[in-house]
Design an enzyme around this catalytic site. Structure first.
Site, PDB file in Angstrom:
ATOM      1  N   LEU A  66      -5.563   6.245   2.136  1.00  0.00           N
ATOM      2  CA  LEU A  66      -4.313   6.988   2.288  1.00  0.00           C
ATOM      3  C   LEU A  66      -3.140   6.018   2.307  1.00  0.00           C
ATOM      4  O   LEU A  66      -3.231   4.923   2.870  1.00  0.00           O
ATOM      5  CB  LEU A  66      -4.333   7.793   3.589  1.00  0.00           C
ATOM      6  CG  LEU A  66      -5.472   8.796   3.729  1.00  0.00           C
ATOM      7  CD1 LEU A  66      -5.196   9.708   4.917  1.00  0.00           C
ATOM      8  CD2 LEU A  66      -5.672   9.606   2.462  1.00  0.00           C
ATOM      9  N   GLY A 111      -9.714   6.187   3.067  1.00  0.00           N
ATOM     10  CA  GLY A 111      -9.633   7.298   2.119  1.00  0.00           C
ATOM     11  C   GLY A 111     -10.282   6.987   0.771  1.00  0.00           C
ATOM     12  O   GLY A 111     -10.748   7.895   0.077  1.00  0.00           O
ATOM     13  N   ASN A 135     -12.696   2.425   7.894  1.00  0.00           N
ATOM     14  CA  ASN A 135     -12.211   1.421   8.846  1.00  0.00           C
ATOM     15  C   ASN A 135     -11.096   1.921   9.751  1.00  0.00           C
ATOM     16  O   ASN A 135     -10.398   1.133  10.376  1.00  0.00           O
ATOM     17  CB  ASN A 135     -11.716   0.195   8.066  1.00  0.00           C
ATOM     18  CG  ASN A 135     -10.570   0.534   7.117  1.00  0.00           C
ATOM     19  OD1 ASN A 135     -10.594   1.581   6.478  1.00  0.00           O
ATOM     20  ND2 ASN A 135      -9.579  -0.315   7.028  1.00  0.00           N
ATOM     21  N   GLU A 136     -10.923   3.244   9.834  1.00  0.00           N
ATOM     22  CA  GLU A 136      -9.788   3.826  10.560  1.00  0.00           C
ATOM     23  C   GLU A 136      -9.559   3.238  11.951  1.00  0.00           C
ATOM     24  O   GLU A 136      -8.425   2.955  12.326  1.00  0.00           O
ATOM     25  CB  GLU A 136      -9.943   5.347  10.686  1.00  0.00           C
ATOM     26  CG  GLU A 136      -9.522   6.143   9.469  1.00  0.00           C
ATOM     27  CD  GLU A 136     -10.539   6.138   8.340  1.00  0.00           C
ATOM     28  OE1 GLU A 136     -11.565   5.436   8.448  1.00  0.00           O
ATOM     29  OE2 GLU A 136     -10.307   6.836   7.342  1.00  0.00           O
TER      30      GLU A 136
HETATM   31  N1  CO8 Z   1      -0.956   2.240   1.944  1.00  0.00           N
HETATM   32  C1  CO8 Z   1       0.243   1.742   1.566  1.00  0.00           C
HETATM   33  N2  CO8 Z   1       0.406   0.492   1.098  1.00  0.00           N
HETATM   34  C2  CO8 Z   1      -0.682  -0.295   1.010  1.00  0.00           C
HETATM   35  C3  CO8 Z   1      -1.959   0.159   1.392  1.00  0.00           C
HETATM   36  C4  CO8 Z   1      -2.079   1.490   1.885  1.00  0.00           C
HETATM   37  N3  CO8 Z   1      -3.250   2.013   2.268  1.00  0.00           N
HETATM   38  N4  CO8 Z   1      -2.841  -0.840   1.197  1.00  0.00           N
HETATM   39  C5  CO8 Z   1      -2.138  -1.880   0.711  1.00  0.00           C
HETATM   40  N5  CO8 Z   1      -0.838  -1.558   0.585  1.00  0.00           N
HETATM   41  C6  CO8 Z   1       0.253  -2.402   0.071  1.00  0.00           C
HETATM   42  C7  CO8 Z   1       0.364  -3.714   0.831  1.00  0.00           C
HETATM   43  O1  CO8 Z   1       1.150  -3.556   1.996  1.00  0.00           O
HETATM   44  C8  CO8 Z   1       1.049  -4.579  -0.198  1.00  0.00           C
HETATM   45  O2  CO8 Z   1       2.426  -4.220  -0.257  1.00  0.00           O
HETATM   46  P1  CO8 Z   1       3.561  -5.320  -0.536  1.00  0.00           P
HETATM   47  O3  CO8 Z   1       3.252  -5.862  -1.883  1.00  0.00           O
HETATM   48  O4  CO8 Z   1       4.827  -4.539  -0.452  1.00  0.00           O
HETATM   49  O5  CO8 Z   1       3.428  -6.348   0.564  1.00  0.00           O
HETATM   50  C9  CO8 Z   1       0.409  -4.125  -1.498  1.00  0.00           C
HETATM   51  O6  CO8 Z   1      -0.088  -2.802  -1.253  1.00  0.00           O
HETATM   52  C10 CO8 Z   1      -0.745  -4.998  -1.940  1.00  0.00           C
HETATM   53  O7  CO8 Z   1      -1.662  -5.152  -0.872  1.00  0.00           O
HETATM   54  P2  CO8 Z   1      -2.366  -6.546  -0.497  1.00  0.00           P
HETATM   55  O8  CO8 Z   1      -1.402  -7.673  -0.691  1.00  0.00           O
HETATM   56  O9  CO8 Z   1      -2.981  -6.419   0.859  1.00  0.00           O
HETATM   57  O10 CO8 Z   1      -3.475  -6.619  -1.646  1.00  0.00           O
HETATM   58  P3  CO8 Z   1      -4.935  -7.277  -1.576  1.00  0.00           P
HETATM   59  O11 CO8 Z   1      -5.450  -7.225  -2.965  1.00  0.00           O
HETATM   60  O12 CO8 Z   1      -4.899  -8.574  -0.858  1.00  0.00           O
HETATM   61  O13 CO8 Z   1      -5.808  -6.273  -0.643  1.00  0.00           O
HETATM   62  C11 CO8 Z   1      -6.598  -4.132   0.104  1.00  0.00           C
HETATM   63  C12 CO8 Z   1      -5.990  -4.954  -1.037  1.00  0.00           C
HETATM   64  C13 CO8 Z   1      -8.021  -4.623   0.403  1.00  0.00           C
HETATM   65  C14 CO8 Z   1      -6.642  -2.683  -0.344  1.00  0.00           C
HETATM   66  C15 CO8 Z   1      -5.726  -4.313   1.361  1.00  0.00           C
HETATM   67  O14 CO8 Z   1      -4.380  -4.088   0.993  1.00  0.00           O
HETATM   68  C16 CO8 Z   1      -6.055  -3.388   2.483  1.00  0.00           C
HETATM   69  O15 CO8 Z   1      -7.013  -3.625   3.207  1.00  0.00           O
HETATM   70  N6  CO8 Z   1      -5.232  -2.333   2.652  1.00  0.00           N
HETATM   71  C17 CO8 Z   1      -5.333  -1.429   3.743  1.00  0.00           C
HETATM   72  C18 CO8 Z   1      -6.382  -0.446   3.481  1.00  0.00           C
HETATM   73  C19 CO8 Z   1      -6.545   0.476   4.639  1.00  0.00           C
HETATM   74  O16 CO8 Z   1      -6.847   0.063   5.756  1.00  0.00           O
HETATM   75  N7  CO8 Z   1      -6.339   1.748   4.389  1.00  0.00           N
HETATM   76  C20 CO8 Z   1      -6.485   2.734   5.400  1.00  0.00           C
HETATM   77  C21 CO8 Z   1      -5.532   3.854   5.208  1.00  0.00           C
HETATM   78  S1  CO8 Z   1      -5.869   5.129   6.391  1.00  0.00           S
HETATM   79  C22 CO8 Z   1      -6.881   6.231   5.590  1.00  0.00           C
HETATM   80  O17 CO8 Z   1      -7.119   6.136   4.417  1.00  0.00           O
HETATM   81  C23 CO8 Z   1      -7.484   7.364   6.348  1.00  0.00           C
HETATM   82  C24 CO8 Z   1      -6.658   7.850   7.458  1.00  0.00           C
HETATM   83  C25 CO8 Z   1      -7.330   8.954   8.172  1.00  0.00           C
HETATM   84  C26 CO8 Z   1      -6.379   9.825   8.926  1.00  0.00           C
HETATM   85  C27 CO8 Z   1      -6.246   9.483  10.332  1.00  0.00           C
HETATM   86  C28 CO8 Z   1      -5.824  10.634  11.174  1.00  0.00           C
HETATM   87  C29 CO8 Z   1      -4.757  10.232  12.157  1.00  0.00           C
END
Ligand code: CO8
Length: 260
Positions: A66, A111, A135-136
């Site tokens: 998400l 997500g 990993n929430e």
């Molecule tokens: N949402 C928005 N932006 C994001 C997200 C995301 N999920 N993930 C990464 N980005 C952004 C980063 O902030 C970065 O932005 P910027 O260039 O402006 O600094 C850009 O995307 C690139 O990210 P990285 O530099 O980190 O890229 P990498 O290739 O090093 O890593 C990953 C990619 C592995 C995807 C890493 O970014 C990561 O781990 N992201 C977070 C993933 C995560 O934890 N997602 C969880 C979202 S919560 C969810 O899906 C379920 C919620 C359930 C609901 C809960 C109820 C309350």
């Protein structure tokens, strides 16, 4: 179409490839989810399409889950609309009449993992840099019951309990070991493997397979349908808490600092 989902339907095989292209990380924003749903619906209604391979056009990432920016600093109305779209994505994908295969060619947290688990079969590239899981809790948030149910249906109760409490992200071999993915392949073989697996699944008469899929998944779907409104309310009241907003902010900062 705005171009965040590239769909290619091969009319000779009846198999479509849906490639997510919401760069850089295929985060599930409201706009992206809306376009994804329209594309899926179109294929669902196309009698010439029997199977979908879901994959990513973003290098190294299947989907980052998400979009955190949709859950941060917005209005309650916005959160409700966003959450409804997340529910809709799950409902459509989990119950698709088509054979759905996830070709997981990159990392797939939260997500992203949910999307993959909605499919009938999961193939992951065996790159040690990739990880997958719900990993929430690492973000200080809680996966909703239907995320949990989907994981229980995929890997069983014990593996889900441990995964969810610790917010585990699994390497490809670990994910394969617990059954979170069905098969590992070298990255360059992922599309050809998905096509080969698809043809095995399509050898089963659609009607019999669809009824069976529904028999397996309907109780889980019905549980969300019975509580859809309260699930939206829960999300909104949880995500608008100051402490949760703070956790998300810290997590975003950690993501940015980790780079370089
Ligand atoms: N949402 C928005 N932006 C994001 C997200 C995301 N999920 N993930 C990464 N980005 C952004 C980063 O902030 C970065 O932005 P910027 O260039 O402006 O600094 C850009 O995307 C690139 O990210 P990285 O530099 O980190 O890229 P990498 O290739 O090093 O890593 C990953 C990619 C592995 C995807 C890493 O970014 C990561 O781990 N992201 C977070 C993933 C995560 O934890 N997602 C969880 C979202 S919560 C969810 O899906 C379920 C919620 C359930 C609901 C809960 C109820 C309350």
């Amino acid at each position: 179409a705005i171009g965040r989902v590239a769909v290619e339907l091969d009319s000779s095989t009846g198999v479509a490839v849906m490639k997510m292209e919401n760069l850089p990380v295929n985060s599930l924003s409201l706009d992206f989810l809306t376009e994804f749903l329209i594309s899926l619906e179109k294929l669902e209604n196309d009698r010439g399409c029997r199977g979908v391979i879901l994959t990513s056009g973003a290098p190294k990432i299947f989907s980052a889950g998400l979009d955190i920016m949709e859950m941060y600093g917005k209005s309650a109305e916005h959160y409700a609309e966003f959450w409804k779209a997340v529910q809709e994505m799950w409902l459509r994908l989990y119950q698709s009449n088509m054979v759905t295969i996830a070709a997981i060619n990159g990392s797939s947290p939260a997500g992203g993992c949910l999307m993959a688990m909605c499919c009938d079969y999961r193939i992951m590239a065996e790159n040690p840099k990739y990880s997958i899981g719900l990993n929430e809790t690492q973000l200080g948030i809680v996966a909703p019951f239907w995320f949990k149910d989907t994981m229980v249906n995929t890997v069983g109760n014990r593996a889900t309990e441990r995964s969810l409490e610790l917010g585990l992200l699994y390497s490809p071999p670990e994910a394969h070991k617990i059954g979170l993915v069905d098969q590992l392949v070298p990255e360059e073989k992922i599309q050809s493997t998905a096509a080969a697996v698809m043809s095995q699944w399509l050898a089963i008469p659609d009607h019999a397979r669809q009824i069976t899929k529904s028999m397996m998944r309907k109780p889980t779907v019905d549980r969300l349908l019975a509580h859809r409104e309260s699930d939206i309310q829960n999300f909104v009241s949880f995500i608008t808490k100051d402490s949760i907003q703070k956790s998300l902010q810290m997590y975003m900062e950690m993501l940015k600092q980790r780079r370089g």
